[in-house]
Scaffold this active site. Structure first.
Site, PDB file in Angstrom:
ATOM      1  N   ARG A 234     -54.042 -25.625  -1.161  1.00 56.22           N
ATOM      2  CA  ARG A 234     -54.728 -24.941  -2.251  1.00 56.22           C
ATOM      3  C   ARG A 234     -53.939 -25.191  -3.535  1.00 56.22           C
ATOM      4  O   ARG A 234     -52.710 -25.130  -3.535  1.00 56.22           O
ATOM      5  CB  ARG A 234     -54.837 -23.440  -1.979  1.00 56.22           C
ATOM      6  CG  ARG A 234     -55.867 -23.060  -0.916  1.00 56.22           C
ATOM      7  CD  ARG A 234     -57.281 -23.357  -1.410  1.00 56.22           C
ATOM      8  NE  ARG A 234     -58.316 -22.936  -0.476  1.00 56.22           N
ATOM      9  CZ  ARG A 234     -58.853 -23.710   0.459  1.00 56.22           C
ATOM     10  NH1 ARG A 234     -58.409 -24.963   0.602  1.00 56.22           N
ATOM     11  NH2 ARG A 234     -59.817 -23.265   1.237  1.00 56.22           N
ATOM     12  N   GLU A 263     -60.512 -26.203 -10.516  1.00 53.68           N
ATOM     13  CA  GLU A 263     -61.374 -27.239  -9.937  1.00 53.68           C
ATOM     14  C   GLU A 263     -62.813 -27.029 -10.390  1.00 53.68           C
ATOM     15  O   GLU A 263     -63.304 -25.905 -10.370  1.00 53.68           O
ATOM     16  CB  GLU A 263     -61.283 -27.199  -8.404  1.00 53.68           C
ATOM     17  CG  GLU A 263     -59.901 -27.563  -7.884  1.00 53.68           C
ATOM     18  CD  GLU A 263     -59.802 -27.532  -6.363  1.00 53.68           C
ATOM     19  OE1 GLU A 263     -60.837 -27.314  -5.690  1.00 53.68           O
ATOM     20  OE2 GLU A 263     -58.691 -27.712  -5.855  1.00 53.68           O
ATOM     21  N   HIS A 282     -60.811 -32.827  -4.119  1.00 51.24           N
ATOM     22  CA  HIS A 282     -60.834 -31.861  -3.007  1.00 51.24           C
ATOM     23  C   HIS A 282     -61.722 -32.362  -1.869  1.00 51.24           C
ATOM     24  O   HIS A 282     -62.720 -31.747  -1.485  1.00 51.24           O
ATOM     25  CB  HIS A 282     -61.316 -30.491  -3.491  1.00 51.24           C
ATOM     26  CG  HIS A 282     -60.853 -29.373  -2.605  1.00 51.24           C
ATOM     27  ND1 HIS A 282     -60.623 -28.094  -3.060  1.00 51.24           N
ATOM     28  CD2 HIS A 282     -60.576 -29.333  -1.273  1.00 51.24           C
ATOM     29  CE1 HIS A 282     -60.232 -27.314  -2.062  1.00 51.24           C
ATOM     30  NE2 HIS A 282     -60.201 -28.057  -0.966  1.00 51.24           N
TER      31      HIS A 282
END
Length: 322
Positions: A234, A263, A282
């Site tokens: 994360r 993000e 991601h």
């Protein structure tokens, strides 16, 4: 059939069909917060991912019994609040282990061998003679990999490192991982020792108050100047401002990142201007096979929880006692 399920993420056709065998399914765009919140008030369960679920969104949702997230991470939820309300939270921790570990190792290899940087260099027409030291990377095989958090994914990374690349594996974890120690020769050490000795430092921890910002300026200074930081856990586990500074001044050699504090990563981020950074959007578990398996697993978790038969993949396991 009286059950109602809110799907706030697009699901594969066969997965949605499975849910419709057990309940009425309402597809909702979570970007329309008012419609999403209204739908939850009349729902027995909800399935989706990548949306922050706040207590005010489920105020008055008295029928709601289950949230099923299509992810292993659950930092989008206030777990304590869900438990107080008697709502079960389920996740998908097993089905994405191998694909995410593949992504981690792709970041290790790409960062060490400068794959993204040099592929772009070739594309720009710069390869006009045999390459010299300016294009050299560093070896992966035989190096020391430090894994912060040796759970399912960390263990899968350790297996690839030790058995595939003959790497020396160090790790930190709340408890000892005997399988990794016995099968991969992993050694459990304190964080400072891991940072000081590792050629690659890999984060594989969930985002919690304890892990938020756990790699900051002090930790980066303890790393070798030749070391590479890998983060596919994360984004907020790393102090991004401190990382940018460390990369700019040579405190560390480079970074391979699949996650970020914000993000999508803003185009203005200084990380995107650095040749010693591999930045991915991601993609940890983003394969056709794995994402389908995750959606199916989440759907089965949801129905199992509604029917009272689910005993695994429950985040707030205190709910089992109820």
């Amino acid at each position: 059939m009286n059950r109602k399920i809110v799907a706030y993420k697009a699901l594969p056709a066969d997965v949605e069909a499975y849910l419709r065998e057990h309940a009425e399914v309402r597809n909702v765009d979570p970007k329309d917060k008012a419609a999403f919140t209204a739908a939850l008030k009349d729902a027995d369960g909800a399935i989706g991912a990548s949306v922050k679920i706040t207590p005010d969104m489920i105020e008055g949702a008295t029928k709601l019994k289950v949230f099923s997230t299509i992810s292993v991470g659950f930092d989008q939820f206030d777990v304590d609040d869900l438990t107080r309300r008697g709502i079960i939270l389920t996740h998908t921790p097993d089905v994405l282990t191998e694909s995410t570990a593949d992504t981690v190792f792709a970041l290790i290899l790409a960062s060490a061998r400068r794959v993204v940087e040099l592929a772009e260099w070739v594309r720009q027409g710069n390869w006009k003679a045999s390459i010299g030291e300016a294009c050299f990377g560093v070896d992966v095989q035989g190096k020391t990999l430090g894994i912060i958090g040796l759970g399912r994914i960390g263990g899968a990374v350790a297996r690839r490192a030790a058995l595939g690349f003959r790497m020396n594996v160090l790790y930190t974890n709340r408890t000892a991982n005997e399988q990794a120690e016995n099968e991969y020769g992993a050694k459990r050490v304190e964080l400072d020792e891991l940072l000081e000795k590792s050629d690659f430092v890999c984060l594989q921890v969930p985002l919690t108050p304890e892990t938020r910002g756990m790699i900051g300026a002090d930790e980066l200074r303890k790393m070798k100047c030749s070391a590479i930081l890998i983060n596919a856990s994360r984004g907020p586990t790393v102090d991004e401002t401190a990382l940018v500074e460390a990369l700019q001044n040579g405190t560390v050699r480079g970074a391979g990142l699949d996650v970020f504090e914000q993000e999508p990563l803003p185009a203005s981020s200084p990380l995107l201007a650095m040749k010693n950074v591999v930045a991915l959007p991601h993609i940890g578990s983003a394969t056709h096979e794995t994402r389908h398996a995750m959606a199916r697993n989440a759907a089965e978790n949801l129905i199992g929880a509604l029917e009272g038969t689910l005993t695994e993949n429950i985040v707030n396991r205190d709910m089992l006692a109820r």
